[in-house]
Design a protein around this motif. Structure first.
Motif, short mmCIF file in Angstrom:
data_model
loop_
_atom_site.label_atom_id
_atom_site.label_comp_id
_atom_site.label_asym_id
_atom_site.label_seq_id
_atom_site.Cartn_x
_atom_site.Cartn_y
_atom_site.Cartn_z
N UNK A 189 -9.87 56.66 45.98
CA UNK A 189 -8.33 57.05 45.94
C UNK A 189 -7.65 56.12 44.70
N UNK A 190 -8.33 54.92 44.32
CA UNK A 190 -7.87 54.33 43.16
C UNK A 190 -8.18 55.46 41.91
N UNK A 191 -9.44 55.82 42.03
CA UNK A 191 -9.97 56.68 40.83
C UNK A 191 -9.01 57.62 40.53
N UNK A 192 -8.81 58.33 41.86
CA UNK A 192 -7.94 59.56 41.62
C UNK A 192 -6.50 59.25 41.25
N UNK A 193 -5.96 58.48 41.53
CA UNK A 193 -4.63 57.85 41.13
C UNK A 193 -4.69 57.69 39.60
N UNK A 194 -5.78 56.94 39.06
CA UNK A 194 -5.70 56.86 37.86
C UNK A 194 -5.98 58.14 37.11
N UNK A 195 -6.55 59.13 37.48
CA UNK A 195 -6.76 60.15 36.95
C UNK A 195 -5.40 60.99 36.80
N UNK A 196 -4.49 60.83 37.72
CA UNK A 196 -3.15 61.28 37.67
C UNK A 196 -2.32 60.89 37.10
N UNK A 197 -2.48 59.82 36.30
CA UNK A 197 -1.58 59.12 35.44
C UNK A 197 -1.12 57.48 35.98
N UNK A 198 -1.48 57.01 37.06
CA UNK A 198 -1.35 55.90 37.44
C UNK A 198 -2.03 55.00 37.13
N UNK A 199 -1.65 53.59 37.03
CA UNK A 199 -2.38 52.49 36.43
C UNK A 199 -3.06 51.71 37.73
N UNK A 200 -4.09 50.95 37.77
CA UNK A 200 -4.75 50.13 38.61
C UNK A 200 -4.26 48.68 38.30
N UNK A 205 -2.30 43.14 42.73
CA UNK A 205 -1.25 42.51 43.43
C UNK A 205 -1.70 40.81 43.31
N UNK A 206 -0.54 40.26 43.97
CA UNK A 206 -0.48 38.83 44.05
C UNK A 206 -1.96 38.15 44.49
N UNK A 207 -2.53 38.91 45.65
CA UNK A 207 -3.66 38.41 46.15
C UNK A 207 -5.16 38.83 45.46
N UNK A 208 -4.87 39.55 44.24
CA UNK A 208 -5.83 40.00 43.44
C UNK A 208 -6.59 41.30 43.90
N UNK A 209 -5.67 42.23 45.07
CA UNK A 209 -6.38 43.18 45.24
C UNK A 209 -5.88 44.30 44.41
N UNK A 210 -6.76 45.31 44.34
CA UNK A 210 -6.22 46.31 43.35
C UNK A 210 -5.55 47.56 43.90
N UNK A 211 -4.26 47.84 43.14
CA UNK A 211 -3.24 48.75 43.96
C UNK A 211 -2.64 49.77 42.72
N UNK A 212 -2.28 50.86 42.96
CA UNK A 212 -1.91 51.72 42.02
C UNK A 212 -0.56 51.36 42.01
N UNK A 213 -0.20 51.65 40.45
CA UNK A 213 1.58 51.51 40.07
C UNK A 213 1.59 52.68 38.99
#
Length: 177
Positions: A27-38, A41-49
């Protein structure tokens, strides 16, 4: 099989990394492919923005839009006997040269082919039409350059995003035979 994140993806745990599922990794890779950034968050967990563009990036994107608009038929077109068309600068210069040679040879008419349609035009009218077309193209070029200069001087992203570059262009030319 789990994946691990610590400012990047790993197959094996790293000191300080967080585990994520294979599905979330995809899901993170797909989001990154569509222009979002990984991002973390404050806990060190990867999120899409959503990517937040800098002022310079916004300006360059707006300038690219201006240049694309300048090359589009929204600007680059005229009408001849009801048919919409465009002649590149190279074509216009070539036609002026050819038609002037025809004029010097005493010909009264010239032929313009466009999209497999033959247009027979009096030499004097063709030269006037091409002169008008060249002035139109020059005026459009000047408007485009003014828009680019204006965008370069803007100070905020909001100004850049709301700038309307489709204004100020001359009315399109219409010729009839």
């Amino acid at each position: 099989m789990a994946k691990y994140w610590k400012q990047g993806f790993y197959d094996e745990p790293q000191e300080g990394s967080v585990g994520i599922t294979e599905e979330y990794w995809q899901e993170l890779l797909d989001g990154q492919s569509s222009g979002k950034e990984i991002r973390e968050n404050e806990s060190g967990y990867p999120v899409l923005v959503d990517h937040e563009y800098t002022l310079d990036e916004l300006k360059e994107m707006k300038i690219a839009d201006i240049n694309a608009y300048d090359k589009s038929d929204a600007v680059n077109s005229f009408t001849l006997s009801g048919k919409r068309m465009w002649l590149t600068k190279e074509d216009r210069v070539g036609l002026v040269n050819s038609i002037n040679i025809e004029k010097q040879a005493g010909r009264l008419d010239t032929v313009l082919w466009f999209d497999a349609v033959k247009y027979t035009i009096p030499v004097s009218s063709a030269l006037l039409m091409l002169n008008s077309l060249e002035l139109y193209a020059l005026d459009c070029y000047n408007v485009t350059q003014q828009h680019i200069a204006f965008v370069r001087g803007l100070q905020t992203g909001e100004e850049v995003e709301s700038y309307n570059y489709k204004t100020g262009y001359p009315n399109k030319l219409e010729f009839s035979l």
